[in-house]
Design a protein around this motif. Sequence first.
Motif, mmCIF file in Angstrom:
data_model
loop_
_atom_site.group_PDB
_atom_site.id
_atom_site.type_symbol
_atom_site.label_atom_id
_atom_site.label_comp_id
_atom_site.label_asym_id
_atom_site.label_seq_id
_atom_site.Cartn_x
_atom_site.Cartn_y
_atom_site.Cartn_z
ATOM 1 N N ASN A 39 -26.142 -26.779 23.729
ATOM 2 C CA ASN A 39 -26.534 -28.056 23.755
ATOM 3 C C ASN A 39 -26.512 -28.725 25.017
ATOM 4 O O ASN A 39 -27.334 -29.752 25.451
ATOM 5 C CB ASN A 39 -26.044 -28.798 22.705
ATOM 6 C CG ASN A 39 -26.637 -28.528 21.461
ATOM 7 O OD1 ASN A 39 -27.777 -27.906 21.163
ATOM 8 N ND2 ASN A 39 -25.936 -28.503 20.191
ATOM 9 N N ARG A 41 -25.625 -27.462 29.118
ATOM 10 C CA ARG A 41 -26.256 -26.412 30.317
ATOM 11 C C ARG A 41 -25.846 -25.103 30.115
ATOM 12 O O ARG A 41 -26.046 -24.194 31.024
ATOM 13 C CB ARG A 41 -25.595 -27.062 31.810
ATOM 14 C CG ARG A 41 -26.281 -28.461 31.624
ATOM 15 C CD ARG A 41 -27.624 -28.307 31.959
ATOM 16 N NE ARG A 41 -28.297 -29.795 32.158
ATOM 17 C CZ ARG A 41 -29.526 -30.178 32.629
ATOM 18 N NH1 ARG A 41 -30.263 -29.126 32.308
ATOM 19 N NH2 ARG A 41 -29.867 -31.458 32.936
ATOM 20 N N GLY A 42 -25.048 -24.770 29.014
ATOM 21 C CA GLY A 42 -24.801 -23.204 28.678
ATOM 22 C C GLY A 42 -23.414 -22.952 29.542
ATOM 23 O O GLY A 42 -22.884 -23.995 30.032
ATOM 24 N N PRO A 101 -26.696 -18.713 28.828
ATOM 25 C CA PRO A 101 -27.483 -19.977 29.398
ATOM 26 C C PRO A 101 -27.821 -21.142 28.720
ATOM 27 O O PRO A 101 -27.282 -20.940 27.234
ATOM 28 C CB PRO A 101 -28.729 -19.507 29.834
ATOM 29 C CG PRO A 101 -29.168 -18.301 28.852
ATOM 30 C CD PRO A 101 -27.808 -17.779 28.539
ATOM 31 N N GLU A 102 -28.034 -22.085 29.225
ATOM 32 C CA GLU A 102 -28.477 -23.363 28.485
ATOM 33 C C GLU A 102 -29.567 -22.860 27.433
ATOM 34 O O GLU A 102 -30.533 -22.116 27.591
ATOM 35 C CB GLU A 102 -29.251 -24.517 29.260
ATOM 36 C CG GLU A 102 -29.570 -25.692 28.241
ATOM 37 C CD GLU A 102 -30.332 -26.731 29.191
ATOM 38 O OE1 GLU A 102 -30.629 -27.774 28.841
ATOM 39 O OE2 GLU A 102 -30.234 -26.466 30.730
ATOM 40 N N THR A 104 -32.611 -22.969 24.646
ATOM 41 C CA THR A 104 -34.098 -23.627 24.632
ATOM 42 C C THR A 104 -34.536 -23.773 23.303
ATOM 43 O O THR A 104 -35.876 -24.593 23.411
ATOM 44 C CB THR A 104 -34.973 -22.154 25.284
ATOM 45 O OG1 THR A 104 -34.902 -21.158 24.459
ATOM 46 C CG2 THR A 104 -34.830 -21.790 26.527
ATOM 47 N N LYS A 106 -33.010 -26.213 21.225
ATOM 48 C CA LYS A 106 -31.917 -27.331 21.027
ATOM 49 C C LYS A 106 -32.674 -28.208 19.619
ATOM 50 O O LYS A 106 -33.890 -28.102 19.670
ATOM 51 C CB LYS A 106 -31.870 -28.207 21.959
ATOM 52 C CG LYS A 106 -31.130 -27.708 23.171
ATOM 53 C CD LYS A 106 -30.904 -28.458 24.330
ATOM 54 C CE LYS A 106 -30.356 -27.878 25.596
ATOM 55 N NZ LYS A 106 -30.242 -28.974 26.520
ATOM 56 N N ASN A 342 -35.337 -30.192 28.030
ATOM 57 C CA ASN A 342 -35.001 -28.768 27.701
ATOM 58 C C ASN A 342 -34.554 -27.911 29.144
ATOM 59 O O ASN A 342 -33.704 -28.506 29.665
ATOM 60 C CB ASN A 342 -36.025 -28.040 27.260
ATOM 61 C CG ASN A 342 -35.867 -27.030 26.237
ATOM 62 O OD1 ASN A 342 -34.511 -26.662 26.210
ATOM 63 N ND2 ASN A 342 -36.783 -26.661 25.339
ATOM 64 N N THR A 343 -35.069 -27.109 29.285
ATOM 65 C CA THR A 343 -34.623 -26.101 30.672
ATOM 66 C C THR A 343 -35.356 -26.512 31.895
ATOM 67 O O THR A 343 -34.973 -25.633 32.824
ATOM 68 C CB THR A 343 -34.654 -24.545 30.338
ATOM 69 O OG1 THR A 343 -36.332 -24.395 30.110
ATOM 70 C CG2 THR A 343 -33.895 -24.179 29.161
ATOM 71 N N THR A 345 -35.699 -27.843 35.607
ATOM 72 C CA THR A 345 -34.986 -28.289 36.769
ATOM 73 C C THR A 345 -35.744 -28.770 37.874
ATOM 74 O O THR A 345 -37.041 -28.620 37.711
ATOM 75 C CB THR A 345 -34.218 -27.055 36.943
ATOM 76 O OG1 THR A 345 -35.128 -25.962 37.816
ATOM 77 C CG2 THR A 345 -33.296 -26.249 35.934
ATOM 78 N N LYS A 348 -37.849 -25.841 39.380
ATOM 79 C CA LYS A 348 -38.871 -25.612 38.364
ATOM 80 C C LYS A 348 -40.037 -26.664 38.930
ATOM 81 O O LYS A 348 -41.396 -26.602 38.806
ATOM 82 C CB LYS A 348 -38.789 -25.209 37.038
ATOM 83 C CG LYS A 348 -37.857 -24.209 36.743
ATOM 84 C CD LYS A 348 -37.403 -24.016 35.348
ATOM 85 C CE LYS A 348 -36.386 -23.101 35.252
ATOM 86 N NZ LYS A 348 -36.305 -23.039 33.454
ATOM 87 N N SER A 355 -43.788 -29.354 32.006
ATOM 88 C CA SER A 355 -43.074 -29.507 30.604
ATOM 89 C C SER A 355 -43.097 -30.869 29.984
ATOM 90 O O SER A 355 -42.137 -31.678 30.176
ATOM 91 C CB SER A 355 -41.648 -29.082 30.833
ATOM 92 O OG SER A 355 -40.826 -29.134 29.533
#
Length: 412
Positions: A39, A41-42, A101-102, A104, A106, A342-343, A345, A348, A355
């Motif tokens: 939940n 960042r991994g 990883p974090e 996706t 959640k 979410n993921t 960054t 990205k 997103s």
Amino acid sequence: MLTKDLLEIISHGENSGVEFKRDGIRPEQLAKEIVALANHRGGMILIGVEDDKTISGVQRDDLENWVFDTVFARYVHPMILPFYETVQVEPGKKVAIISFPEGTSKPYVLRNNDREEIYIRAGSTSRLATREQQARLFAAGGILHAELLPVPGTSFQSLDLTRIREYLSHIIHDPEIPDNDEDWIKRLMGLGMLTTVSGNRVVCTIAGIVLFGIHPRKYLRQAGIRLIVYDSEEKTYQTMLDTVLDSPCTGRYIINEYGNRTLQDPGLIERFSEMIIPFITVGASAVNDEFRLTKTWQYPFEAIREVVTNALCHRDWTRAVDIEVSRYSNRIEIISPGALPNTMTVEKMVAGQRSPRNPLIVEILRDYGYVESRGMGVRTKVIPLMKMNNKTEPVFQATEDYLCTILHRKLE
């Protein structure tokens, strides 16, 4: 993983992405740590390491199967696919490394004793998520869109029907405009501007009050933009301006007999634009050849407008703080409340990945032309404009609480 790399990680101790556990931990306890990290960042869990960094090692032979078939399969939901490996640290002692990883999807939950519990990471500890934190996790996972939440104290009358009628008629060219309150309520509920709460009472959604509300901050305290102007490079008690703007995001237009639209009542974006211009321009001391005073722009205006509009589109509405724009003597900082969804960054975002956290708000502001049509304003507008005009690139700083965009002033 190499032994020296593992020992380096252990030497730094536990943190928000690393957890130590001894062999023999109960499955629900391990699942709790997995859920909290997913939940966040991994990260990684090292089994066979004590809290004080002592390496006790792994004893059981079937640890890998136990981790996959018992812990992840039975206690963690939704499914997570981890990477499992063991490292021989010294003769007779090895450490198991579970990394992932974090997430996706959640929020991730611990399923145990017919209950589902949501945990989050707070530093080096895992704890139950509060109600507000759970809402943000649901929003991050795309399960809950905060923009559709009801706003207490509002009603159908809290919306500016003149603005909405103009939107339907002249922005999206809807052929059927409601002509009574009952039809209006039905249409606006379909559009996501209204919703019902207990007893079928009709109230505005966050999207409705933010886009078309009459004095939105009366009902939603975080609905404005705070503009602060400092005459220095750092925050001081003395400011040239410190105000909070309160308007619906959309402007209200009138259409003349020739079909031309004229802004009649500025929205939040126009009001912000009008107020900041004197603080990002320098007037000429003499007239030009056309007998006009000219302005020198210290920042590309379209870049500022794009970043502020993005903040309105993508901010976290569960956080009760305003978008904050601070103009310093050498830069402008725009703070959008909430972590990146979410993921997503910074990398990205800069690359052009999209997103949207609040898709309804994004689409309506796109209808008006406030939002770049492809949803890539950072990559196609903000970055190139800053490079071309100010010979510098914007700086993006993402934390768990906000995204801060820094635009540096053009050098004289």
